[in-house]
Write a protein that holds these residues in place. Structure first.
Motif, PDB file in Angstrom:
ATOM      1  N   MET A  52      -0.627  -0.436 -95.085  1.00 58.05           N
ATOM      2  CA  MET A  52      -0.026  -0.958 -94.044  1.00 58.05           C
ATOM      3  C   MET A  52      -0.850  -1.968 -93.346  1.00 58.05           C
ATOM      4  N   ILE A  53      -2.245  -1.628 -93.082  1.00 57.43           N
ATOM      5  CA  ILE A  53      -2.880  -2.581 -92.166  1.00 57.43           C
ATOM      6  C   ILE A  53      -3.227  -3.672 -92.964  1.00 57.43           C
ATOM      7  N   ASP A  54      -3.482  -3.688 -94.110  1.00 56.56           N
ATOM      8  CA  ASP A  54      -3.843  -4.712 -95.238  1.00 56.56           C
ATOM      9  C   ASP A  54      -2.615  -5.607 -95.258  1.00 56.56           C
ATOM     10  N   LEU A  55      -1.408  -5.096 -95.214  1.00 54.36           N
ATOM     11  CA  LEU A  55      -0.063  -5.889 -95.290  1.00 54.36           C
ATOM     12  C   LEU A  55       0.069  -6.517 -93.765  1.00 54.36           C
ATOM     13  N   LEU A  56      -0.242  -6.013 -92.822  1.00 52.90           N
ATOM     14  CA  LEU A  56      -0.020  -6.828 -91.534  1.00 52.90           C
ATOM     15  C   LEU A  56      -1.130  -7.700 -91.341  1.00 52.90           C
ATOM     16  N   GLY A  57      -2.331  -7.524 -92.020  1.00 49.59           N
ATOM     17  CA  GLY A  57      -3.399  -8.722 -91.918  1.00 49.59           C
ATOM     18  C   GLY A  57      -3.038  -9.757 -92.627  1.00 49.59           C
ATOM     19  N   TYR A  58      -2.403  -9.593 -94.003  1.00 48.71           N
ATOM     20  CA  TYR A  58      -1.902 -10.827 -94.703  1.00 48.71           C
ATOM     21  C   TYR A  58      -0.925 -11.534 -94.132  1.00 48.71           C
ATOM     22  N   GLY A  59      -0.123 -10.724 -93.322  1.00 46.61           N
ATOM     23  CA  GLY A  59       1.042 -11.241 -92.753  1.00 46.61           C
ATOM     24  C   GLY A  59       0.718 -12.003 -91.777  1.00 46.61           C
ATOM     25  N   ALA A  60      -0.508 -11.645 -90.871  1.00 47.05           N
ATOM     26  CA  ALA A  60      -0.857 -12.615 -89.713  1.00 47.05           C
ATOM     27  C   ALA A  60      -1.549 -13.942 -90.389  1.00 47.05           C
ATOM     28  N   PHE A  61      -2.197 -13.699 -91.657  1.00 48.11           N
ATOM     29  CA  PHE A  61      -2.809 -14.726 -92.314  1.00 48.11           C
ATOM     30  C   PHE A  61      -1.875 -15.923 -92.512  1.00 48.11           C
ATOM     31  N   PHE A  62      -0.949 -15.373 -93.216  1.00 46.48           N
ATOM     32  CA  PHE A  62       0.190 -16.132 -93.645  1.00 46.48           C
ATOM     33  C   PHE A  62       0.881 -16.957 -92.549  1.00 46.48           C
ATOM     34  N   LEU A  63       1.041 -16.320 -91.443  1.00 50.49           N
ATOM     35  CA  LEU A  63       1.847 -16.895 -90.417  1.00 50.49           C
ATOM     36  C   LEU A  63       0.978 -18.000 -89.845  1.00 50.49           C
ATOM     37  N   THR A  64      -0.279 -17.629 -89.598  1.00 50.17           N
ATOM     38  CA  THR A  64      -1.157 -18.432 -88.991  1.00 50.17           C
ATOM     39  C   THR A  64      -1.151 -19.575 -89.712  1.00 50.17           C
ATOM     40  N   ILE A  65      -1.236 -19.951 -91.286  1.00 48.15           N
ATOM     41  CA  ILE A  65      -1.292 -21.093 -91.835  1.00 48.15           C
ATOM     42  C   ILE A  65      -0.018 -21.512 -91.866  1.00 48.15           C
ATOM     43  N   ALA A  66       1.257 -20.955 -91.835  1.00 43.87           N
ATOM     44  CA  ALA A  66       2.451 -21.455 -91.890  1.00 43.87           C
ATOM     45  C   ALA A  66       2.509 -22.190 -90.485  1.00 43.87           C
ATOM     46  N   LEU A  67       2.302 -21.692 -89.353  1.00 45.24           N
ATOM     47  CA  LEU A  67       2.408 -22.362 -88.115  1.00 45.24           C
ATOM     48  C   LEU A  67       1.516 -23.566 -87.822  1.00 45.24           C
TER      49      LEU A  67
END
Length: 327
Positions: free
Chosen positions: A1-16
């Protein structure tokens, strides 16, 4: 779960960070009608200028001044604005197709300089040692990702509020008037060339800022990151989200980057390593298909520009020809 949240944060940072770039393109094209196909060049300028100014002297590269990251971002904005002004002053009077050719040539020139000026840019080996915000949290990927996501989101919010305010001002209304009917705007005493040049400068500065943000989040840049493919990606983001609408540019950045990342993951999981380079072209095909579907279903994008006939009628009022085009 933590890995998924970390990837989500990475993904959104690049997207933004891409959303900031897409907003810059929206100022140029969506609001003013300037056909810029050299987006990657302005993004590269911002990334390299900020990287050169903030990398430590120990990196052994000419130009490492070890300045704070905010100063690097400000320098990136200034460099993007200055080069946009210089390029726009020479080319802004050209018709849209000639302007496209010129900006494309500019982007290719920037990429070639980054590739060959090895003593400054690192050449094909790229530029490393770029400081990252909240580097002290790098040992905790989740906290590091969330902190950077919050920073980029706050920066995007500031950019959005500024361009929204700018678009609602008399300056923004003149830009839209020039886009719709330049001859009519000129007949009313507006200097179309001067207004278009200002819009070009604002858009270029925002693209450079987006490039600087990406460089500091990833910590490494290379010339191959700024190929014409990046320009295609940003244009796809704007068209999918809705040209002329800054919220649409943000939505398009998230959706298109999500499609790009998802397709890359699928290719990596299903295609043998020896064939992945060839299969990567499928990502471009998928985005092209998505563009066709969006243009068929929503000709103005998911969140198209809201046309305003009169301040007394409100932004939701449609012109007669608008209803026909949507039919």
């Amino acid at each position: 779960m933590i890995d998924l949240l970390g990837y989500g944060a990475f993904f959104l940072t690049i997207a933004l960070s891409y959303a900031i770039i897409a907003i810059g393109l929206n100022v140029q094209w969506g609001q003013t009608g300037l056909f810029n196909v050299g987006v990657a060049g302005f993004v590269a300028i911002g990334a390299y200028v900020s990287g050169l100014l903030t990398t430590p002297l120990a990196a052994g590269r000419l130009g490492g001044f070890d300045l704070p990251i905010p100063l690097g971002w400000l320098a990136a904005i200034a460099a993007g604005a200055l080069l946009s002004y210089a390029l726009g002053w020479l080319t802004i009077r050209l018709r849209s197709d000639y302007l496209a050719i010129t900006t494309f040539g500019f982007a290719v020139s920037v990429q070639l300089v980054a590739l060959n000026w090895e003593s400054v840019t690192g050449g094909p080996f790229g530029m490393g040692f770029i400081p990252r915000p909240f580097a002290s949290l790098a040992g905790d990927p989740l906290r590091f990702g969330l902190a950077n996501l919050g920073l980029v989101a706050a920066l995007l919010l500031a950019v959005y509020l500024v361009v929204e305010r700018l678009g609602a001002s008399p300056f923004g209304r003149v830009l839209r008037a020039i886009r719709e009917d330049e001859a009519a705007a000129v007949s009313l005493g507006k200097d179309a060339v001067r207004f278009r040049l200002k819009a070009f400068v604002v858009g270029g500065a925002l693209m450079a800022l987006g490039g600087a943000v990406q460089a500091h989040f990833i910590g490494f840049i290379a010339p191959e990151n700024y190929l014409p493919l990046m320009t295609f990606q940003v244009w796809a983001m704007l068209i999918v989200g809705g040209s002329g609408n800054h919220l649409g540019a943000i939505l398009g950045a998230v959706l298109v980057w999500g499609l790009w990342a998802l397709s890359g993951s699928v290719i990596g999981a299903l295609v043998p390593a020896a064939e992945q380079a060839r299969a990567a072209s499928l990502q471009i095909v998928l985005i092209g298909v998505a563009l066709c579907v969006i243009l068929l279903l929503r000709p103005r994008g998911i969140l198209g520009e809201r046309r305003t006939v009169s301040r007394h009628l409100g932004p939701g009022a449609a012109r007669p020809d608008d209803t026909k085009s949507e039919a």
